[in-house]
Write a protein that holds these residues in place. Structure first.
Motif, PDB file in Angstrom:
ATOM      1  N   GLN A  41      -3.835   8.983   8.548  1.00 58.75           N
ATOM      2  CA  GLN A  41      -4.778   9.759   7.730  1.00 58.75           C
ATOM      3  C   GLN A  41      -5.801   8.849   7.039  1.00 58.75           C
ATOM      4  O   GLN A  41      -6.830   9.315   6.566  1.00 58.75           O
ATOM      5  N   PHE A  42      -5.516   7.523   6.955  1.00 58.78           N
ATOM      6  CA  PHE A  42      -6.375   6.635   6.184  1.00 58.78           C
ATOM      7  C   PHE A  42      -7.437   5.962   7.055  1.00 58.78           C
ATOM      8  O   PHE A  42      -7.165   5.559   8.183  1.00 58.78           O
ATOM      9  N   ASP A  43      -8.628   5.821   6.463  1.00 60.29           N
ATOM     10  CA  ASP A  43      -9.682   5.012   7.072  1.00 60.29           C
ATOM     11  C   ASP A  43      -9.893   3.804   6.147  1.00 60.29           C
ATOM     12  O   ASP A  43      -9.358   2.732   6.395  1.00 60.29           O
ATOM     13  N   VAL A  44     -10.610   4.000   5.022  1.00 54.76           N
ATOM     14  CA  VAL A  44     -10.786   2.906   4.056  1.00 54.76           C
ATOM     15  C   VAL A  44     -10.040   3.261   2.770  1.00 54.76           C
ATOM     16  O   VAL A  44     -10.092   4.401   2.311  1.00 54.76           O
ATOM     17  N   ILE A  45      -9.339   2.273   2.223  1.00 52.88           N
ATOM     18  CA  ILE A  45      -8.673   2.427   0.927  1.00 52.88           C
ATOM     19  C   ILE A  45      -9.292   1.416  -0.021  1.00 52.88           C
ATOM     20  O   ILE A  45      -9.450   0.246   0.337  1.00 52.88           O
ATOM     21  N   VAL A  46      -9.666   1.842  -1.227  1.00 55.57           N
ATOM     22  CA  VAL A  46     -10.139   0.877  -2.225  1.00 55.57           C
ATOM     23  C   VAL A  46      -9.245   0.959  -3.453  1.00 55.57           C
ATOM     24  O   VAL A  46      -8.875   2.056  -3.887  1.00 55.57           O
ATOM     25  N   THR A  47      -8.884  -0.196  -3.981  1.00 52.75           N
ATOM     26  CA  THR A  47      -7.998  -0.170  -5.140  1.00 52.75           C
ATOM     27  C   THR A  47      -8.056  -1.477  -5.937  1.00 52.75           C
ATOM     28  O   THR A  47      -8.743  -2.424  -5.549  1.00 52.75           O
ATOM     29  N   SER A  48      -7.342  -1.468  -7.047  1.00 53.48           N
ATOM     30  CA  SER A  48      -7.377  -2.598  -7.975  1.00 53.48           C
ATOM     31  C   SER A  48      -6.594  -3.783  -7.411  1.00 53.48           C
ATOM     32  O   SER A  48      -5.911  -3.678  -6.385  1.00 53.48           O
ATOM     33  N   ASN A  49      -6.648  -4.873  -8.148  1.00 51.83           N
ATOM     34  CA  ASN A  49      -6.041  -6.124  -7.689  1.00 51.83           C
ATOM     35  C   ASN A  49      -4.536  -5.977  -7.413  1.00 51.83           C
ATOM     36  O   ASN A  49      -4.055  -6.261  -6.318  1.00 51.83           O
ATOM     37  N   MET A  50      -3.794  -5.484  -8.408  1.00 52.39           N
ATOM     38  CA  MET A  50      -2.333  -5.413  -8.228  1.00 52.39           C
ATOM     39  C   MET A  50      -1.929  -4.317  -7.235  1.00 52.39           C
ATOM     40  O   MET A  50      -1.104  -4.550  -6.348  1.00 52.39           O
ATOM     41  N   PHE A  51      -2.537  -3.124  -7.365  1.00 50.71           N
ATOM     42  CA  PHE A  51      -2.178  -2.051  -6.417  1.00 50.71           C
ATOM     43  C   PHE A  51      -2.537  -2.489  -4.994  1.00 50.71           C
ATOM     44  O   PHE A  51      -1.809  -2.223  -4.033  1.00 50.71           O
ATOM     45  N   GLY A  52      -3.672  -3.199  -4.857  1.00 47.36           N
ATOM     46  CA  GLY A  52      -4.122  -3.646  -3.528  1.00 47.36           C
ATOM     47  C   GLY A  52      -3.196  -4.701  -2.944  1.00 47.36           C
ATOM     48  O   GLY A  52      -2.954  -4.735  -1.737  1.00 47.36           O
TER      49      GLY A  52
END
Ligand code: NAD
Length: 357
Positions: A235-246
């Motif tokens: 289901q995912f294409d691009v995911i953007v997230t913070s430093n720790m979650f990433g």
């Protein structure tokens, strides 16, 4: 055209896999009439041995004076006993901040011919996995204020998650631009039901989204995202997230695609100088045995061509050649399954080179 590349072979399997990537770059250079000029730079354990510093000033200056940086891996048991300030990994953190690399791109792609190596093979079916995780790299809790104090309840410790409007805006822009070049789907991962920093994150991402009406934006809490990556990664294409979650989610995403030896990464900042490296470490257990998979490093070199040098065709050709060699059944031991042909590090590198004609 001449491209100057700072080369950090590093420790463990680093020198072996970097050699393969250099051979591929030279072959691509021959075909497309580019010259890649490499400057070897010491960082990590080798630099500690020579200079008692995991990233001496000369090394960072050398990186800044080149057009881009390609790194193998650093670290190993030989340096594990050292103080945290002069351990090999500290050199890597200094390099990332010295080059002001605030974006970390980690594609997680499941090659068709490696479906058997995927831990989720029955869930994936024919849908495949092709995710780009974009992790903010220079802000958040890893860089926030931290400390310890003695209270009546004993010792307590804290770390602070802090993000500014500008930090979120610049990473959000990278994410939308990346989504525009892909399948135009962006999932922004946060914990806005609990964290104030996540609420600002979400507000800014929504603000930036108004400039990218073609991109379908979805927000997802990090706990749900961790679950969805296992349940239905396609289901995912691009995911953007913070430093720790990433940090956490990109490792999870990489693991569902098979071997750690397959996955490249790019760390980018405002300038074109990027740092390109496989996501794995120096694998001391298999160093100097011709067992390491060089594909993550070769694909990192391909990312360098695309993101730092704008050489899209050359980059796509390397990706295609890697796929062709895998489709022919050649495998390093980490991705070997019954019925395929086992090869060593050098042979895998040579096979990929032989496709560039
Ligand atoms: P690792 O990624 O080096 O190894 C984990 C496992 O994966 C090992 O079994 C290893 O043999 C295997 N593996 C890794 N890369 C492979 C490849 N290309 N082909 C085949 N198998 C591969 O992680 P680790 O063992 O936790 O760390 C070893 C050292 O690397 C430590 O000193 C660590 O600090 C360092 N490290 C460096 C980086 C970096 O340079 N970016 C990243 C992570 C860890």
């Amino acid at each position: 055209m001449i491209y100057n590349v700072a080369l950090i072979p590093g420790d463990g399997i680093g020198p072996e896999i970097i050699k393969c990537a250099v051979a591929v770059l030279n072959k691509i250079g021959e075909k497309y009439s580019h010259e890649f000029v490499f400057q070897e730079v010491d960082a990590g354990g080798v630099a500690i041995d020579k200079y008692n510093d995991p990233l001496p000033k000369e090394s960072i200056d050398a990186c800044l004076n080149n057009d881009s940086v390609l790194l193998g891996a650093v670290g190993g048991p030989k340096w594990d006993h050292l103080d945290v300030e002069i351990r090999p990994e500290k050199g890597l953190l200094k390099l990332r901040s010295g080059l002001n690399l605030f974006t970390n791109l980690r594609p997680a792609v499941l090659h068709n011919s490696l479906k058997e190596s995927c831990v989720l093979k029955s869930e994936i079916g024919d849908k495949g996995i092709d995710i780009m995780v974009i992790r903010e790299l220079t802000g958040g809790i890893y860089f926030g204020e931290r400390g310890r104090e003695l209270t009546t309840l004993g010792e307590s410790a804290w770390d602070t998650e802090r993000y500014s409007y500008e930090e979120i805006k610049r990473i959000a822009k990278v994410a939308f631009e990346t989504a525009m070049k892909r399948r135009k789907k962006l999932v922004s991962v946060d914990k806005a039901n609990v964290l104030e920093s996540s609420r600002l994150w979400r507000e800014v991402v929504i603000e930036v989204s108004s400039r990218y009406p073609e991109v379908a934006l979805e927000h997802m809490y990090v706990d749900n995202a961790a679950m969805q990556l296992i349940k239905d990664p396609s289901q995912f294409d691009v995911i953007v997230t913070s430093n720790m979650f990433g940090d956490i989610l990109s490792d999870e995403a990489s693991q569902i695609t098979g071997s750690i030896g397959m996955l490249p990464s790019a760390s980018l900042g405002k300038s074109n100088i990027g740092l390109y490296e496989p996501i794995h470490g120096s694998a001391p257990d298999i160093a100097d045995k011709d067992l390491a998979n060089p594909i993550a490093t070769i694909l990192s070199a391909a990312m360098m061509l695309k993101y730092s040098f704008g050489l899209e065709d050359e980059s796509n050709e390397i990706e295609k050649d890697v796929t062709a060699v895998l489709d022919e059944g050649f495998r390093t031991p980490d991705i070997f399954t019954n019925g395929t042909k086992k090869v060593g590090t050098k042979e895998m590198g040579n096979l990929i080179c032989s496709k560039i004609i």
